[in-house]
Design a protein around this motif. Structure first.
Motif, short mmCIF file in Angstrom:
data_model
loop_
_atom_site.label_atom_id
_atom_site.label_comp_id
_atom_site.label_asym_id
_atom_site.label_seq_id
_atom_site.Cartn_x
_atom_site.Cartn_y
_atom_site.Cartn_z
N LEU A 1 0.88 -1.16 0.00
CA LEU A 1 0.00 0.00 0.00
C LEU A 1 0.92 1.21 0.00
N LEU A 2 1.16 1.73 -1.19
CA LEU A 2 2.08 2.85 -1.34
C LEU A 2 1.33 4.16 -1.14
N VAL A 3 1.83 4.99 -0.23
CA VAL A 3 1.20 6.26 0.11
C VAL A 3 2.18 7.38 -0.22
N ARG A 4 1.73 8.37 -0.98
CA ARG A 4 2.58 9.51 -1.33
C ARG A 4 1.88 10.80 -0.90
N LYS A 5 2.65 11.64 -0.23
CA LYS A 5 2.12 12.94 0.19
C LYS A 5 1.95 13.86 -1.00
N LEU A 6 0.89 14.65 -0.99
CA LEU A 6 0.65 15.66 -2.02
C LEU A 6 0.98 17.02 -1.41
N GLY A 7 2.19 17.48 -1.67
CA GLY A 7 2.62 18.74 -1.09
C GLY A 7 2.09 19.94 -1.84
N VAL A 8 1.89 21.02 -1.13
CA VAL A 8 1.47 22.28 -1.76
C VAL A 8 2.63 22.79 -2.62
N LEU B 1 4.23 20.86 3.26
CA LEU B 1 2.86 21.06 3.73
C LEU B 1 1.93 20.17 2.91
N ALA B 2 1.34 19.18 3.55
CA ALA B 2 0.54 18.18 2.85
C ALA B 2 -0.88 18.65 2.62
N ALA B 3 -1.25 18.77 1.35
CA ALA B 3 -2.63 19.10 1.00
C ALA B 3 -3.46 17.83 0.82
N VAL C 1 -7.29 9.57 -3.88
CA VAL C 1 -6.73 10.83 -3.40
C VAL C 1 -7.49 11.24 -2.15
N ILE C 2 -6.74 11.38 -1.06
CA ILE C 2 -7.32 11.81 0.22
C ILE C 2 -6.95 13.27 0.41
N VAL C 3 -7.95 14.12 0.53
CA VAL C 3 -7.73 15.57 0.54
C VAL C 3 -7.78 16.14 1.96
N ASN C 4 -6.83 17.03 2.26
CA ASN C 4 -6.85 17.79 3.51
C ASN C 4 -7.48 19.15 3.19
N GLU C 5 -8.78 19.25 3.41
CA GLU C 5 -9.52 20.46 3.01
C GLU C 5 -9.01 21.71 3.72
#
Length: 227
Positions: free
Chosen positions: A54-61, A67-69, A80-84
């Motif tokens: 289960l590969l997880v990659r942070k989506l940085g701003v 800063l993980a968005a 895609v899991i979003v940090n609103e």
């Protein structure tokens, strides 16, 4: 609390002994690489369950990558899991986030092709999904993994890890159906301090650990389970 695991494999066997006491329905073990792989391999062996990543990659701003968005989690269909809250604070639109996600998905696909060539992701649909890492500090990656797997209609989600802070275990327990953790030392320090051997695993070591669990020739391929 004094905690010291000789290595990841030993920690995995200890976790496996605890998990084996439970009656899991149709389990599948998902390792968060790289460190989670040798731990998860021991659990998969003990439960006679298929092992996947289960590969997880942070989506940085953009411009503030730390800063993980959100996060992107691979699988049959990547989620895609979003940090609103971060999205709003950074005034980041969904189109921009999708562009970051597309880039990180390429890295996920590269790593999966390296670690598990020609193997399809194993479906969690209707199964007990056991998510494994070698230790959890803040739990950010594991929270994203839980959220993604929850969308895939599992019977249950179980988080298994040798060591984590008590507050992180509580936070994960609110998201998963069960959290199995061998030790919750307080105060909690870095995960690696609770291992005698916590060397950074190479890609070659990950591949070797996964290859050791490949099905024999002519056996049903683990990647076909649940397809």
């Amino acid at each position: 609390m004094t905690v010291s695991f000789p290595d990841r494999e030993t920690a995995g066997r200890q976790l496996a002994a605890l998990l084996k006491q439970r009656a899991f329905v149709d389990p599948v073990v998902y390792a968060l690489p790289r460190g989670g792989v040798p731990v998860a391999a021991e659990i998969a062996d003990a439960l006679a369950a298929p092992l996947d990543l289960l590969l997880v990659r942070k989506l940085g701003v953009p411009g503030y990558e730390e800063l993980a968005a959100g996060s992107i989690v691979d699988g049959e269909r990547p989620d895609v899991i979003v940090n609103e809250e971060v999205m709003q604070m950074a005034r980041l639109g969904r189109e921009a986030l999708d562009a970051v996600a597309a880039r990180e998905l390429k890295e996920i696909e590269r790593r999966r092709a390296l670690y598990l060539p020609d193997m399809k992701p194993i479906s969690a649909d209707g199964r007990t999904a056991i998510l494994v890492d070698d230790g959890i500090a803040t739990g950010a990656s594991m929270k994203a993994a839980i959220a993604a797997v929850r969308r895939r209609n599992p019977r249950r989600i179980v988080v298994a890890t040798p060591v984590a802070p008590r507050e992180t275990v509580s936070a994960l327990a609110a998201l998963a159906d069960e959290v199995v953790c061998l030790a919750t030392p307080a105060p909690f320090r870095a995960v690696g301090l609770y291992y005698d051997d916590f060397h950074q695993l190479s890609d070659e070591e990950v591949v070797a650990a996964l290859k050791a669990r490949e099905p024999p020739p002519h056996a049903p391929h683990a990647g076909q389970v649940g397809d």
